[in-house]
Structure formats: C-alpha cells, structure tokens
Design an enzyme around this catalytic site. Sequence first.
Site, PDB file in Angstrom:
ATOM      1  N   HIS A  57       0.918 -12.134   2.164  1.00 52.08           N
ATOM      2  CA  HIS A  57      -0.417 -11.025   1.311  1.00 52.08           C
ATOM      3  C   HIS A  57      -0.925 -12.225   0.587  1.00 52.08           C
ATOM      4  O   HIS A  57      -2.203 -11.885   0.778  1.00 52.08           O
ATOM      5  CB  HIS A  57       0.282  -9.593   0.913  1.00 52.08           C
ATOM      6  CG  HIS A  57       0.072  -9.362   0.697  1.00 52.08           C
ATOM      7  ND1 HIS A  57      -0.467  -7.503   1.044  1.00 52.08           N
ATOM      8  CD2 HIS A  57      -1.826  -9.100  -0.208  1.00 52.08           C
ATOM      9  CE1 HIS A  57      -1.401  -6.691   0.170  1.00 52.08           C
ATOM     10  NE2 HIS A  57      -2.245  -7.529   0.460  1.00 52.08           N
ATOM     11  N   TYR A 103       1.012  -1.527   0.506  1.00 53.39           N
ATOM     12  CA  TYR A 103      -0.078  -0.442   0.491  1.00 53.39           C
ATOM     13  C   TYR A 103       0.521   1.536   0.281  1.00 53.39           C
ATOM     14  O   TYR A 103       0.292   2.490  -0.242  1.00 53.39           O
ATOM     15  CB  TYR A 103      -0.313  -0.400   1.372  1.00 53.39           C
ATOM     16  CG  TYR A 103      -2.442  -1.260   0.813  1.00 53.39           C
ATOM     17  CD1 TYR A 103      -2.471  -2.792   0.421  1.00 53.39           C
ATOM     18  CD2 TYR A 103      -2.413  -0.966   2.421  1.00 53.39           C
ATOM     19  CE1 TYR A 103      -2.643  -3.267   0.439  1.00 53.39           C
ATOM     20  CE2 TYR A 103      -3.531  -2.359   2.469  1.00 53.39           C
ATOM     21  CZ  TYR A 103      -3.138  -3.416   1.280  1.00 53.39           C
ATOM     22  OH  TYR A 103      -4.091  -4.704   1.613  1.00 53.39           O
TER      23      TYR A 103
HETATM   24  N1  LIG Z   1      -4.930  -8.479   2.202  1.00 54.74           N
HETATM   25  C1  LIG Z   1      -5.623  -8.398   0.672  1.00 54.74           C
HETATM   26  O1  LIG Z   1      -5.183  -8.709  -0.212  1.00 54.74           O
HETATM   27  C2  LIG Z   1      -6.451  -7.167   1.051  1.00 54.74           C
HETATM   28  C3  LIG Z   1      -7.112  -6.600  -0.656  1.00 54.74           C
HETATM   29  C4  LIG Z   1      -7.960  -5.788   0.025  1.00 54.74           C
HETATM   30  C5  LIG Z   1      -8.404  -5.330   0.626  1.00 54.74           C
HETATM   31  N2  LIG Z   1      -7.565  -5.047   1.819  1.00 54.74           N
HETATM   32  C6  LIG Z   1      -7.756  -4.480   2.860  1.00 54.74           C
HETATM   33  O2  LIG Z   1      -9.473  -4.481   3.668  1.00 54.74           O
HETATM   34  C7  LIG Z   1      -9.450  -3.085   3.238  1.00 54.74           C
HETATM   35  C8  LIG Z   1     -10.878  -2.361   3.298  1.00 54.74           C
HETATM   36  O3  LIG Z   1     -11.403  -2.927   1.444  1.00 54.74           O
HETATM   37  P1  LIG Z   1     -11.106  -1.946   1.132  1.00 54.74           P
HETATM   38  O4  LIG Z   1     -10.536  -0.523   0.938  1.00 54.74           O
HETATM   39  O5  LIG Z   1     -11.132  -2.520  -0.547  1.00 54.74           O
HETATM   40  O6  LIG Z   1     -12.446  -1.824   0.471  1.00 54.74           O
HETATM   41  P2  LIG Z   1     -13.517  -1.267   1.712  1.00 54.74           P
HETATM   42  O7  LIG Z   1     -13.854  -0.736   2.959  1.00 54.74           O
HETATM   43  O8  LIG Z   1     -15.383  -2.378   1.532  1.00 54.74           O
HETATM   44  O9  LIG Z   1     -15.246   0.093   0.971  1.00 54.74           O
HETATM   45  C9  LIG Z   1     -13.593   1.128   1.142  1.00 54.74           C
HETATM   46  C10 LIG Z   1     -15.059   2.139   0.355  1.00 54.74           C
HETATM   47  O10 LIG Z   1     -16.090   2.514   1.256  1.00 54.74           O
HETATM   48  C11 LIG Z   1     -16.318   4.214   1.654  1.00 54.74           C
HETATM   49  N3  LIG Z   1     -17.230   3.863   2.760  1.00 54.74           N
HETATM   50  C12 LIG Z   1     -16.704   3.584   3.766  1.00 54.74           C
HETATM   51  N4  LIG Z   1     -17.104   3.692   5.176  1.00 54.74           N
HETATM   52  C13 LIG Z   1     -18.188   4.283   4.270  1.00 54.74           C
HETATM   53  C14 LIG Z   1     -19.981   4.355   4.690  1.00 54.74           C
HETATM   54  N5  LIG Z   1     -20.582   4.270   6.824  1.00 54.74           N
HETATM   55  N6  LIG Z   1     -20.772   4.637   4.003  1.00 54.74           N
HETATM   56  C15 LIG Z   1     -20.467   5.023   2.835  1.00 54.74           C
HETATM   57  N7  LIG Z   1     -19.771   5.132   1.892  1.00 54.74           N
HETATM   58  C16 LIG Z   1     -18.339   4.279   3.245  1.00 54.74           C
HETATM   59  C17 LIG Z   1     -15.125   4.647   1.401  1.00 54.74           C
HETATM   60  O11 LIG Z   1     -14.662   5.611   1.225  1.00 54.74           O
HETATM   61  P3  LIG Z   1     -13.675   6.842   1.718  1.00 54.74           P
HETATM   62  O12 LIG Z   1     -12.922   6.454   2.387  1.00 54.74           O
HETATM   63  O13 LIG Z   1     -15.004   8.209   1.691  1.00 54.74           O
HETATM   64  O14 LIG Z   1     -15.094   6.962   3.997  1.00 54.74           O
HETATM   65  C18 LIG Z   1     -13.963   3.343   0.535  1.00 54.74           C
HETATM   66  O15 LIG Z   1     -14.680   4.323  -0.882  1.00 54.74           O
HETATM   67  C19 LIG Z   1      -8.680  -1.982   2.631  1.00 54.74           C
HETATM   68  O16 LIG Z   1      -7.910  -0.444   3.414  1.00 54.74           O
HETATM   69  C20 LIG Z   1      -7.292  -2.705   3.072  1.00 54.74           C
HETATM   70  O17 LIG Z   1      -6.705  -2.667   4.275  1.00 54.74           O
HETATM   71  C21 LIG Z   1      -6.555  -6.220   1.836  1.00 54.74           C
END
Ligand SMILES: NC(=O)c1ccc[n+]([C@@H]2O[C@H](COP(=O)([O-])OP(=O)(O)OC[C@H]3O[C@@H](n4cnc5c(N)ncnc54)[C@H](OP(=O)(O)O)[C@@H]3O)[C@@H](O)[C@H]2O)c1
Length: 256
Positions: A96, A38
């Site tokens: 990862h 990241y």
């Molecule tokens: N291990 C892996 O391979 C892997 C892969 C992908 C992700 N991850 C981890 O999982 C975390 C989360 O996944 P993600 O970032 O893909 O997506 P997510 O958490 O499913 O969605 C994030 C999105 O939702 C929005 N959001 C957050 N809270 C909200 C609410 N209450 N109402 C409306 N919209 C909302 C955010 O906007 P704002 O930012 O504007 O608040 C952002 O655009 C990542 O940050 C990372 O740490 C791990």
Amino acid sequence: MNLNLPPVGLGTMGIEDPEPIATALGVGYRHLDTARIYGNEAVVGEGLAASDVDRTDVTVATKLWIDALAGDDVESTARESADLLGIDRIDLLYVHRPRGAYDPETTLPALDRLVDAGVVGAVGVSNFEVDDLERAREVLDAPIAAHQTELHPLYHRPELLEHAREHGYPIVAYSPLAGGRVGEVDPVCEVAENHGTTPEAVAIAWATAKEPVVTIPKASTERHLRANLAAAEIELDPEEIAAIDAVDREEELYPE
Ligand SMILES: NC(=O)c1ccc[n+]([C@@H]2O[C@H](COP(=O)([O-])OP(=O)(O)OC[C@H]3O[C@@H](n4cnc5c(N)ncnc54)[C@H](OP(=O)(O)O)[C@@H]3O)[C@@H](O)[C@H]2O)c1
C-alpha cells in the site's frame, strides 16, 4: 504478468454495502480495488459473490497495509484478505505504501513466494517514488504488475508515467476525480461544457487518454457508476488535454 486492466475500475474505499459492488459488476466493471485498511474486503467479497459475473473475468485487487509488510506477516495477512474476499487467489496484491514495516529485502521476496504458491496472481506497488520503484525492480522476481498512485487534474505525476512507460506496467490512477473536487478546476469545467458532459467525466477521459493509465473512481450510485464507465469513451482533443495538463496546482489529497 499482463493484467489487461480496463480503463475504468471501481475504487471501493468507503463502500460498506455489497450492493454497489454487485451493481458495478452488473453494469460492466471488471476491476475491483480494495485494501485491508479500508475494512471492507468482506463487503467487496459479498458483492462479488452476489453478482452473476464470472469470477475469472474480474480482477480483484487489495493492498497490504504498512503494519503487515514484515516478511513474516505478508503471507498470513494476504491469506486473511483472500478469505475475507471469499476468493482463492488475489489477482493483484499491492504494497500500500513503502512505509512502516516495509523492507524491500524481506517484503518483496515474501510477495514473490505468494505468487509462486498461487495465492497471488500479480504484485503491485502503491505510493512509490522512482527510487522505490527502482529498488523494487531489483529485488522482485515478479515484474511490477501495476503502480497505483494519486493522479487527477490537481495532481500530475509525469515522472511516474515516464517510468511506467519505460518499464511496461500500467499506472492505476487513484482519486481520479480528486475526491469529488474536479468541478473546482476551471479548464476541466470548460472542456466539460465543450462536450456537454460533467467535470468528473472529463477527469476520467483526461487520465485514460494518457498511456499507460487506467482509473479507479469510487462511486456508490448506479448513475455515477454508469457515467464513469462511459467517460472513458469520450475523446478529448490535444488542445483540451494540454489545457488540463497546464493546471499547476499540485494539490495532493493523500500526502504521507
Ligand atoms: N493507494 C492508495 O493509497 C489510495 C488512496 C486513496 C484512494 N485509493 C483508491 O482510489 C479510489 C478512488 O479514490 P477516492 O475515493 O479518494 O476519490 P474519487 O474516486 O476521486 O472520488 C470519489 C467521490 O466522487 C463522487 N463521484 C463518483 N462519480 C461521480 C460522478 N460521475 N459525478 C459526481 N461525483 C461522482 C463519489 O460519490 P458517490 O460515492 O456518491 O458516488 C465520491 O464522493 C478509492 O476508492 C480507493 O480504491 C487508493
């Protein structure tokens, strides 16, 4: 090792400013999830340092990318991550993905050595399938402390939940809001209407109702941060959970 992860932690992918990290800690988050790939470990560390919260109350998790999984690279990369984060010990260090330089025979013993040296508190895995998990259990001395996997209303992983239950480690559900797309899922919207809340809150309540799941939604505004933390308090009834379980779209956001 029992990490005792809270139902809602903070996903930090895409956060490039320490302020939302410090705000998250201020409103009650105690689990921060980052990764070398990241490119924001230093930002997460700055947010942690700027907060009044006691460092020992926070679980800091990061991940070794697939180019750093050769046995000889694991220690130096983990120490660099700790330095970037500004911490002496990484509470939870994940593989990862079981790809690239990953070799269970050399990667996992190198992680065990980091636990023995106190550089890492616990070893996690991410994006593993059941056979990868079984191989890791055979090779690792440390127990698998967590499995981070994609899980949301558009992508269910019952076989991984079953394995986690059987072997007593938590599933850390990533992209629990389907990357912000849960508002496109009709049953999620219907349940949200029943509760006078948002589809995002329902997605978190649905995931955290499942044993042994915790979530790491990414959010960057204080409104979203607070709403997501509160969402774990929403109690869905069994019919509501079943209606979301019945969504059969299998839309994986992060395939190989
Ligand atoms: N291990 C892996 O391979 C892997 C892969 C992908 C992700 N991850 C981890 O999982 C975390 C989360 O996944 P993600 O970032 O893909 O997506 P997510 O958490 O499913 O969605 C994030 C999105 O939702 C929005 N959001 C957050 N809270 C909200 C609410 N209450 N109402 C409306 N919209 C909302 C955010 O906007 P704002 O930012 O504007 O608040 C952002 O655009 C990542 O940050 C990372 O740490 C791990």
